[in-house]
Design an enzyme around this catalytic site. Sequence first.
Site, PDB file in Angstrom:
ATOM      1  N   GLY A 256      38.719  38.253 139.606  1.00  0.00           N
ATOM      2  CA  GLY A 256      37.619  38.422 140.559  1.00  0.00           C
ATOM      3  C   GLY A 256      36.276  38.729 139.926  1.00  0.00           C
ATOM      4  O   GLY A 256      35.259  38.756 140.624  1.00  0.00           O
ATOM      5  N   ALA A 257      36.232  38.948 138.601  1.00  0.00           N
ATOM      6  CA  ALA A 257      34.954  39.294 137.958  1.00  0.00           C
ATOM      7  C   ALA A 257      33.942  38.151 138.116  1.00  0.00           C
ATOM      8  O   ALA A 257      32.766  38.377 138.421  1.00  0.00           O
ATOM      9  CB  ALA A 257      35.154  39.616 136.481  1.00  0.00           C
ATOM     10  N   GLY A 258      34.420  36.930 137.935  1.00  0.00           N
ATOM     11  CA  GLY A 258      33.538  35.773 138.088  1.00  0.00           C
ATOM     12  C   GLY A 258      33.054  35.633 139.533  1.00  0.00           C
ATOM     13  O   GLY A 258      31.906  35.248 139.772  1.00  0.00           O
ATOM     14  N   ASP A 259      33.918  35.950 140.487  1.00  0.00           N
ATOM     15  CA  ASP A 259      33.544  35.851 141.902  1.00  0.00           C
ATOM     16  C   ASP A 259      32.536  36.948 142.265  1.00  0.00           C
ATOM     17  O   ASP A 259      31.589  36.711 143.014  1.00  0.00           O
ATOM     18  CB  ASP A 259      34.791  35.956 142.791  1.00  0.00           C
TER      19      ASP A 259
HETATM   20  P1  ATP Z   1      37.085  34.223 136.562  1.00  0.00           P
HETATM   21  O1  ATP Z   1      37.732  34.887 135.380  1.00  0.00           O
HETATM   22  O2  ATP Z   1      36.948  35.115 137.747  1.00  0.00           O
HETATM   23  O3  ATP Z   1      37.621  32.863 136.882  1.00  0.00           O
HETATM   24  P2  ATP Z   1      34.759  33.926 134.864  1.00  0.00           P
HETATM   25  O4  ATP Z   1      35.552  33.450 133.704  1.00  0.00           O
HETATM   26  O5  ATP Z   1      33.449  33.333 135.160  1.00  0.00           O
HETATM   27  O6  ATP Z   1      35.586  33.888 136.188  1.00  0.00           O
HETATM   28  P3  ATP Z   1      34.169  36.319 133.449  1.00  0.00           P
HETATM   29  O7  ATP Z   1      33.342  35.599 132.451  1.00  0.00           O
HETATM   30  O8  ATP Z   1      35.427  36.979 133.029  1.00  0.00           O
HETATM   31  O9  ATP Z   1      34.502  35.461 134.715  1.00  0.00           O
HETATM   32  O10 ATP Z   1      33.286  37.434 134.151  1.00  0.00           O
HETATM   33  C1  ATP Z   1      32.124  37.155 134.904  1.00  0.00           C
HETATM   34  C2  ATP Z   1      31.051  38.143 134.534  1.00  0.00           C
HETATM   35  O11 ATP Z   1      31.530  39.474 134.777  1.00  0.00           O
HETATM   36  C3  ATP Z   1      30.665  38.098 133.074  1.00  0.00           C
HETATM   37  O12 ATP Z   1      29.647  37.144 132.872  1.00  0.00           O
HETATM   38  C4  ATP Z   1      30.205  39.522 132.836  1.00  0.00           C
HETATM   39  O13 ATP Z   1      28.888  39.695 133.281  1.00  0.00           O
HETATM   40  C5  ATP Z   1      31.119  40.338 133.731  1.00  0.00           C
HETATM   41  N1  ATP Z   1      32.305  40.825 133.012  1.00  0.00           N
HETATM   42  C6  ATP Z   1      33.556  40.316 133.040  1.00  0.00           C
HETATM   43  N2  ATP Z   1      34.402  41.005 132.251  1.00  0.00           N
HETATM   44  C7  ATP Z   1      33.670  41.995 131.694  1.00  0.00           C
HETATM   45  C8  ATP Z   1      33.950  43.076 130.786  1.00  0.00           C
HETATM   46  N3  ATP Z   1      35.162  43.284 130.274  1.00  0.00           N
HETATM   47  N4  ATP Z   1      32.929  43.888 130.449  1.00  0.00           N
HETATM   48  C9  ATP Z   1      31.695  43.719 130.942  1.00  0.00           C
HETATM   49  N5  ATP Z   1      31.367  42.734 131.801  1.00  0.00           N
HETATM   50  C10 ATP Z   1      32.331  41.880 132.184  1.00  0.00           C
END
Ligand code: ATP
Length: 319
Positions: A256-259
């Site tokens: 859900g971080a990306g969402d």
């Molecule tokens: P998903 O994994 O949900 O399909 P995604 O790969 O786009 O999507 P991430 O890149 O994991 O998602 O995370 C999206 C954003 O959340 C990152 O660009 C960052 O800003 C933040 N984020 C994610 N994980 C972390 C972390 N461990 N520490 C700090 N920020 C994070």
Amino acid sequence: RELVVSFGEMLIDFVPTVAGVSLAEAPAFVKAPGGAPANVAIAVARLGGGAAFVGKLGDDEFGRMLAAILRDNGVDAGGVVFDSGARTALAFVTLRADGEREFMFYRNPSADMLLTADELNVDVIKRAAVFHYGSISLIAEPCRTAHLRAMKVAKEAGALLSYDPNLREALWPSLEEARTKILSIWDQADIVKVSEVELEFLTGINSVEDDVAMKLWRPTFKLMLITLGDQGCKYYTKDFRGAVPSYKVQQVDTTGAGDAFIGSLLRKIVQDPSALQDKKKLEAVIKFANACGAITATKKGAIPSLPKEEEVLRLMEKA
Ligand code: ATP
């Protein structure tokens, strides 16, 4: 007009009650409601923004449960329709001890895949300031045609189109078809967000250098984002580009971080669209979105982890 309308799938992930096991080893599973487009709508609403979800659920206990979750979180569910002949989609998901994710999808076909163009709540879509979608709804008919029609309605009504492909390789008949279909609607977006993995998948090059990212750039885009997990993200506009680091947090589960990231970014853009043309404003928006993604990564599950504004501001002030 500040409504974010999110289109696509909502489903239940079943996740093991214990960490680090394979699906076969898992002693039991708990329900974790999700589906990226639904998460995005809830992310917007959790921050106090107007959000609506458009999609199809099974007319069953799980479908009604998911619709209630949308409403309880302040998301307009007027665009949700129910299928009496198909079940709500389920996915069994685990992160094994070796770091590999295992998925098992129950979509044969599930209700979300059966949304038709006629069933679209056009009134909700026409109210969108931003219309957001992924690529899972492009995989099978009739939902694919409904998806394309919804994009057209939104665009003609003046909405910005936001696209997060959210690649799920196992759902596509082949990787070639995934690539072709994901890119088939690429040029129509105003805002696109891809992860490092998706950048590599779509370009065939394992690098996040600007020249690789620019292969996905189109002159009509207003904003392109490459998310980099704990490293934050890179962004591109017609006139300027940059990288914005994220916040240091204790990572527990990045689901859900990306969402959270794209939902919070869209919330801020509908409040002040001029941020798309102003480097300082845009970087402030992206910082906020990074903080939302970071907070979501500190807690288990997607929907329960999506932050409220106060929580985000607290993390940003502390840093
Ligand atoms: P998903 O994994 O949900 O399909 P995604 O790969 O786009 O999507 P991430 O890149 O994991 O998602 O995370 C999206 C954003 O959340 C990152 O660009 C960052 O800003 C933040 N984020 C994610 N994980 C972390 C972390 N461990 N520490 C700090 N920020 C994070």
